[in-house]
Write an enzyme that holds these catalytic residues in place. Structure first.
Site, short mmCIF file in Angstrom:
data_model
loop_
_atom_site.label_atom_id
_atom_site.label_comp_id
_atom_site.label_asym_id
_atom_site.label_seq_id
_atom_site.Cartn_x
_atom_site.Cartn_y
_atom_site.Cartn_z
CE1 TYR A 134 -4.35 -1.50 0.60
CE2 TYR A 134 -2.88 -3.26 1.30
CZ TYR A 134 -4.13 -2.82 0.90
OH TYR A 134 -5.16 -3.73 0.78
CB CYS A 135 2.37 3.05 -2.73
SG CYS A 135 3.49 4.37 -3.12
#
Length: 145
Positions: free
Chosen positions: A115-116
């Protein structure tokens, strides 16, 4: 109900553009990119709980990276074909704030997801402040650490 101008004044221009217009902060500039203190990350707009420091890792991508949200129901995923790319956008469930994107190149031992997330979409609540800030129910996340 908070107006757009009131929200922008409360969270700042960059956070407003990121959360409300799906902007992206420049890599390696966000407050939480190289930040690994114990605590939780909440949506800067709504205060809803999103991520834990227990699931944060250094991906080298220039944005905070998490292997998962605290609970899957806390975020929603949406197809994103902007800029000629095929990605999966991540939004907060309650406020619908744009948070960033999720990719399938994360640590395999942690589920394989990355999850960026934009720092500008988050607010960090240190472990020591969680009860005072109204997040006592999440303290048990850290019982094993």
């Amino acid at each position: 109900m908070e107006t757009s101008d009131e929200l922008k004044q409360r969270i700042g221009d960059l956070s407003y553009e990121v959360t409300q217009h799906a902007a992206t902060e420049s890599p390696f500039t966000g407050e939480y990119d190289d930040f690994f203190e114990k605590g939780i990350y909440i949506d800067i707009v709504s205060g809803e709980v999103l991520f834990s420091s227990l699931d944060k890792f250094n991906s080298g991508c220039g944005w905070p990276a998490f292997s998962k949200p605290i609970e899957n129901r806390m975020v929603t995923n949406h197809d994103d074909s902007s800029y000629g790319m095929r990605r999966v956008e991540v939004k907060s469930r309650e406020a619908g704030s744009h948070l960033g994107h999720v990719f399938s190149d994360g640590p395999k031992e942690a589920g394989g997801l990355r999850y960026c997330i934009n720092s500008a979409a988050l607010k960090f609540i240190p472990y020591e402040q969680m009860e005072k800030e109204g997040y006592a129910q999440w303290l048990t996340l850290f019982d094993e650490t």
